[in-house]
Design a protein around this motif. Structure first.
Motif, PDB file in Angstrom:
ATOM      1  N   GLU A  83      39.047  48.180  52.080  1.00 50.61           N
ATOM      2  CA  GLU A  83      38.588  47.466  50.312  1.00 50.61           C
ATOM      3  C   GLU A  83      37.278  46.816  50.450  1.00 50.61           C
ATOM      4  O   GLU A  83      37.205  45.693  51.286  1.00 50.61           O
ATOM      5  CB  GLU A  83      39.300  47.500  50.473  1.00 50.61           C
ATOM      6  CG  GLU A  83      39.610  46.780  48.924  1.00 50.61           C
ATOM      7  CD  GLU A  83      41.060  46.542  47.993  1.00 50.61           C
ATOM      8  OE1 GLU A  83      40.775  45.172  47.583  1.00 50.61           O
ATOM      9  OE2 GLU A  83      41.839  47.572  48.295  1.00 50.61           O
ATOM     10  N   VAL A  85      36.040  45.319  47.221  1.00 48.01           N
ATOM     11  CA  VAL A  85      36.210  44.317  46.169  1.00 48.01           C
ATOM     12  C   VAL A  85      37.097  45.624  44.945  1.00 48.01           C
ATOM     13  O   VAL A  85      37.467  46.342  44.732  1.00 48.01           O
ATOM     14  CB  VAL A  85      34.709  44.214  45.698  1.00 48.01           C
ATOM     15  CG1 VAL A  85      34.400  45.327  44.641  1.00 48.01           C
ATOM     16  CG2 VAL A  85      35.183  43.024  44.563  1.00 48.01           C
ATOM     17  N   ARG A  86      38.523  44.532  44.728  1.00 46.79           N
ATOM     18  CA  ARG A  86      39.220  44.955  43.954  1.00 46.79           C
ATOM     19  C   ARG A  86      38.712  43.924  42.550  1.00 46.79           C
ATOM     20  O   ARG A  86      38.912  42.487  42.356  1.00 46.79           O
ATOM     21  CB  ARG A  86      40.542  44.884  44.366  1.00 46.79           C
ATOM     22  CG  ARG A  86      41.485  45.192  43.200  1.00 46.79           C
ATOM     23  CD  ARG A  86      43.176  45.265  44.576  1.00 46.79           C
ATOM     24  NE  ARG A  86      43.078  46.689  44.715  1.00 46.79           N
ATOM     25  CZ  ARG A  86      43.215  47.911  45.117  1.00 46.79           C
ATOM     26  NH1 ARG A  86      43.914  48.140  44.502  1.00 46.79           N
ATOM     27  NH2 ARG A  86      42.850  48.890  45.847  1.00 46.79           N
ATOM     28  N   GLN A  87      38.882  44.270  41.311  1.00 43.10           N
ATOM     29  CA  GLN A  87      38.652  43.517  40.142  1.00 43.10           C
ATOM     30  C   GLN A  87      39.843  43.851  39.292  1.00 43.10           C
ATOM     31  O   GLN A  87      40.284  44.785  38.764  1.00 43.10           O
ATOM     32  CB  GLN A  87      37.096  43.674  40.085  1.00 43.10           C
ATOM     33  CG  GLN A  87      37.371  42.614  38.802  1.00 43.10           C
ATOM     34  CD  GLN A  87      35.229  42.604  38.075  1.00 43.10           C
ATOM     35  OE1 GLN A  87      34.392  43.257  38.656  1.00 43.10           O
ATOM     36  NE2 GLN A  87      35.486  42.300  37.187  1.00 43.10           N
ATOM     37  N   LYS A  88      40.396  42.875  38.479  1.00 39.83           N
ATOM     38  CA  LYS A  88      40.911  43.716  37.112  1.00 39.83           C
ATOM     39  C   LYS A  88      40.254  43.163  36.174  1.00 39.83           C
ATOM     40  O   LYS A  88      39.799  42.636  35.475  1.00 39.83           O
ATOM     41  CB  LYS A  88      42.625  42.720  37.722  1.00 39.83           C
ATOM     42  CG  LYS A  88      43.669  43.037  35.726  1.00 39.83           C
ATOM     43  CD  LYS A  88      44.830  42.228  36.368  1.00 39.83           C
ATOM     44  CE  LYS A  88      45.782  42.347  35.196  1.00 39.83           C
ATOM     45  NZ  LYS A  88      47.219  41.367  35.077  1.00 39.83           N
ATOM     46  N   LEU A  89      40.287  44.947  35.527  1.00 40.58           N
ATOM     47  CA  LEU A  89      39.642  44.996  34.430  1.00 40.58           C
ATOM     48  C   LEU A  89      41.128  44.134  32.925  1.00 40.58           C
ATOM     49  O   LEU A  89      41.714  44.846  32.585  1.00 40.58           O
ATOM     50  CB  LEU A  89      39.724  46.399  34.300  1.00 40.58           C
ATOM     51  CG  LEU A  89      38.619  47.008  34.299  1.00 40.58           C
ATOM     52  CD1 LEU A  89      38.544  48.316  35.069  1.00 40.58           C
ATOM     53  CD2 LEU A  89      37.425  46.060  35.225  1.00 40.58           C
ATOM     54  N   GLU A  90      39.897  43.162  32.523  1.00 37.96           N
ATOM     55  CA  GLU A  90      40.803  43.020  30.928  1.00 37.96           C
ATOM     56  C   GLU A  90      40.558  43.853  30.119  1.00 37.96           C
ATOM     57  O   GLU A  90      39.745  44.665  29.832  1.00 37.96           O
ATOM     58  CB  GLU A  90      39.725  41.831  30.572  1.00 37.96           C
ATOM     59  CG  GLU A  90      40.109  40.565  31.290  1.00 37.96           C
ATOM     60  CD  GLU A  90      39.468  39.598  30.933  1.00 37.96           C
ATOM     61  OE1 GLU A  90      39.845  38.817  29.561  1.00 37.96           O
ATOM     62  OE2 GLU A  90      38.978  38.926  31.808  1.00 37.96           O
TER      63      GLU A  90
END
Length: 91
Positions: A83, A85-90
């Motif tokens: 993996e 990058v992992r990003q939480k989307l608002e």
């Protein structure tokens, strides 16, 4: 010259040229491989892989000429481990 001598005499550079030709269907000068050339180049590539390379990737020829197969879950785990990058989307 027998096939063992040919494969043992093949340099890594020649292997890469043959591999690229099999993948693209063309020699480096742009000339298309004929069907017989492609088949023979693929055989040479696989013999080189089985003799000289320690490959464990899916659908490659490993040491001793064994074709490496992986299940879907093994492939999924392999790519999940890498993996980036992992990003939480608002929302």
């Amino acid at each position: 010259m027998n096939i063992d001598h040919l494969i043992n005499a093949m340099s890594p550079r020649v292997y890469e040229v043959i591999k690229q030709a099999v993948e693209t269907g063309k020699w480096p000068n742009g000339v298309a491989l004929e069907a017989e050339q492609r088949e023979q180049a693929m055989q040479a590539m696989m013999l080189y892989q089985g003799t000289h390379l320690e490959q464990t990737d899916h659908m490659t020829v490993g040491k001793g000429g064994v074709i490496n197969h992986q299940s879907k879950s093994q492939l999924r785990n392999q790519f999940n481990d890498n993996e980036i990058v992992r990003q939480k989307l608002e929302q």
